[in-house]
Design an enzyme around this catalytic site. Structure first.
Site, PDB file in Angstrom:
ATOM      1  N   HIS A  44      -2.080   7.843   6.941  1.00 25.13           N
ATOM      2  CA  HIS A  44      -1.155   8.620   6.207  1.00 25.13           C
ATOM      3  C   HIS A  44      -1.731   9.999   5.843  1.00 25.13           C
ATOM      4  O   HIS A  44      -1.135  11.189   5.658  1.00 25.13           O
ATOM      5  CB  HIS A  44      -0.535   8.005   5.165  1.00 25.13           C
ATOM      6  CG  HIS A  44       0.711   7.167   5.540  1.00 25.13           C
ATOM      7  ND1 HIS A  44       1.821   7.355   5.871  1.00 25.13           N
ATOM      8  CD2 HIS A  44       0.869   5.718   5.243  1.00 25.13           C
ATOM      9  CE1 HIS A  44       2.565   6.807   6.168  1.00 25.13           C
ATOM     10  NE2 HIS A  44       2.061   5.373   5.888  1.00 25.13           N
TER      11      HIS A  44
ATOM     12  N   GLN B  65       3.608   9.768   0.917  1.00 21.63           N
ATOM     13  CA  GLN B  65       4.609   8.964   0.905  1.00 21.63           C
ATOM     14  C   GLN B  65       5.335   9.235  -0.550  1.00 21.63           C
ATOM     15  O   GLN B  65       6.674   8.715  -0.664  1.00 21.63           O
ATOM     16  CB  GLN B  65       4.500   7.554   0.994  1.00 21.63           C
ATOM     17  CG  GLN B  65       3.902   7.280   2.540  1.00 21.63           C
ATOM     18  CD  GLN B  65       3.670   5.692   2.515  1.00 21.63           C
ATOM     19  OE1 GLN B  65       2.804   5.182   2.312  1.00 21.63           O
ATOM     20  NE2 GLN B  65       4.620   5.029   3.340  1.00 21.63           N
TER      21      GLN B  65
ATOM     22  N   GLY C 283       0.982  -1.140   0.109  1.00 27.40           N
ATOM     23  CA  GLY C 283      -0.031   0.072   0.027  1.00 27.40           C
ATOM     24  C   GLY C 283       1.003   1.263   0.063  1.00 27.40           C
ATOM     25  O   GLY C 283       1.997   1.155   0.435  1.00 27.40           O
TER      26      GLY C 283
ATOM     27  N   HIS D 265      -4.353   1.647   7.521  1.00 25.81           N
ATOM     28  CA  HIS D 265      -2.785   2.117   7.525  1.00 25.81           C
ATOM     29  C   HIS D 265      -2.453   3.240   6.574  1.00 25.81           C
ATOM     30  O   HIS D 265      -2.171   4.249   7.172  1.00 25.81           O
ATOM     31  CB  HIS D 265      -1.702   1.005   7.445  1.00 25.81           C
ATOM     32  CG  HIS D 265      -0.426   1.240   7.252  1.00 25.81           C
ATOM     33  ND1 HIS D 265       0.503   0.926   8.239  1.00 25.81           N
ATOM     34  CD2 HIS D 265       0.129   2.074   6.430  1.00 25.81           C
ATOM     35  CE1 HIS D 265       1.624   1.679   7.878  1.00 25.81           C
ATOM     36  NE2 HIS D 265       1.562   2.260   7.067  1.00 25.81           N
ATOM     37  N   GLU D 266      -3.169   2.972   5.474  1.00 26.45           N
ATOM     38  CA  GLU D 266      -2.958   3.966   4.401  1.00 26.45           C
ATOM     39  C   GLU D 266      -3.687   5.299   4.562  1.00 26.45           C
ATOM     40  O   GLU D 266      -3.202   6.415   4.406  1.00 26.45           O
ATOM     41  CB  GLU D 266      -2.951   3.596   2.942  1.00 26.45           C
ATOM     42  CG  GLU D 266      -2.081   2.360   2.463  1.00 26.45           C
ATOM     43  CD  GLU D 266      -0.634   2.445   2.806  1.00 26.45           C
ATOM     44  OE1 GLU D 266      -0.255   3.716   2.908  1.00 26.45           O
ATOM     45  OE2 GLU D 266       0.038   1.360   3.049  1.00 26.45           O
TER      46      GLU D 266
ATOM     47  N   CYS E 140       6.001  -0.121   7.174  1.00 24.81           N
ATOM     48  CA  CYS E 140       5.624   1.207   6.551  1.00 24.81           C
ATOM     49  C   CYS E 140       6.817   1.441   5.533  1.00 24.81           C
ATOM     50  O   CYS E 140       7.999   1.561   6.053  1.00 24.81           O
ATOM     51  CB  CYS E 140       5.169   2.097   7.290  1.00 24.81           C
ATOM     52  SG  CYS E 140       4.879   3.483   6.810  1.00 24.81           S
ATOM     53  N   LEU E 141       6.358   2.061   4.253  1.00 23.29           N
ATOM     54  CA  LEU E 141       7.584   2.037   3.319  1.00 23.29           C
ATOM     55  C   LEU E 141       8.302   3.390   3.866  1.00 23.29           C
ATOM     56  O   LEU E 141       9.621   3.680   3.544  1.00 23.29           O
ATOM     57  CB  LEU E 141       7.129   2.282   2.035  1.00 23.29           C
ATOM     58  CG  LEU E 141       6.617   1.000   1.275  1.00 23.29           C
ATOM     59  CD1 LEU E 141       5.923   1.243   0.009  1.00 23.29           C
ATOM     60  CD2 LEU E 141       7.608   0.013   1.297  1.00 23.29           C
TER      61      LEU E 141
HETATM   62 CO    CO Z   1       2.889   3.555   5.816  1.00 27.74          CO
END
Ligand code: CO
Length: 182
Positions: free
Chosen positions: A144, A54, A49, A140-141, A98-99
């Site tokens: 953000h 991000q 995701g 999660h996304e 998380c990226l």
């Molecule tokens: Co993340």
């Protein structure tokens, strides 16, 4: 023809990750290209995701592929201007990455299901309920887009365990910024 979009990952603690993202207003070819480039960055980074901040963008866009493989493009989710209407079901604990926090994983509690209102790439309004892993990725996304990060959802024990790794990310960010100024 303009050059193809090529996004880079925004890493913690970049302040862009703390902003509440702005709504998408134009449902046009640029939006389609932006979403495609977000998927490319997500797959290249081995993520399931990705939220627009991000990728350095102040926009309420999230993309996901719970299967994690570009070959399974039928699993791709694109949620524009998402709002979580309801969360339900038992709260489960699951290890998330998380990226924007490379190499850091932490157990996060989230309700099993979520009901989301969003728009698709053509601007059409949709309501959909997600459950299981897809629901977790969407939640999660979505965090953000509200400026909420993995580090905020960690238990105090995980925060302590990752104290050094988090401090290193802060140091790297400061170093890169100093480098960019010279
Ligand atoms: Co993340």
């Amino acid at each position: 023809m303009s050059a193809p979009l090529d996004f880079r990952l925004t890493l913690y603690p970049d302040p862009l990750l703390r902003k509440v993202s702005s709504p998408v207003v134009a449902f046009d070819a640029d939006l389609v290209a932006t979403v495609r480039a977000m998927f490319e960055l997500m797959y290249r980074s081995r993520g399931v995701g990705l939220a627009a901040p991000q990728a350095g963008l102040d926009l309420r866009i999230l993309v996901a592929n719970p299967a994690g493989e570009p070959e399974k493009s039928y699993e791709e989710l694109v949620l524009i201007n998402a709002t979580i209407l309801d969360r339900s079901g038992p709260v489960t604990l699951y290890e998330e990455g998380c990226l924007s926090f490379p190499q850091i994983y932490a157990e996060v509690k989230r309700p099993e299901r979520c009901k989301v209102a969003y728009q698709d790439l053509s601007g059409q309004r949709i309501e959909r309920e997600f459950e299981g892993f897809a629901s977790r990725v969407v939640q999660h996304e979505y965090d953000h887009l509200e400026g909420v990060l993995l580090v905020d959802r960690m238990s105090p024990a995980d925060k302590l365990r990752h104290k050094l790794a988090l401090a290193e990310l802060v140091e790297t960010y400061k170093r890169n910024r100093a480098g960019a100024r010279t």
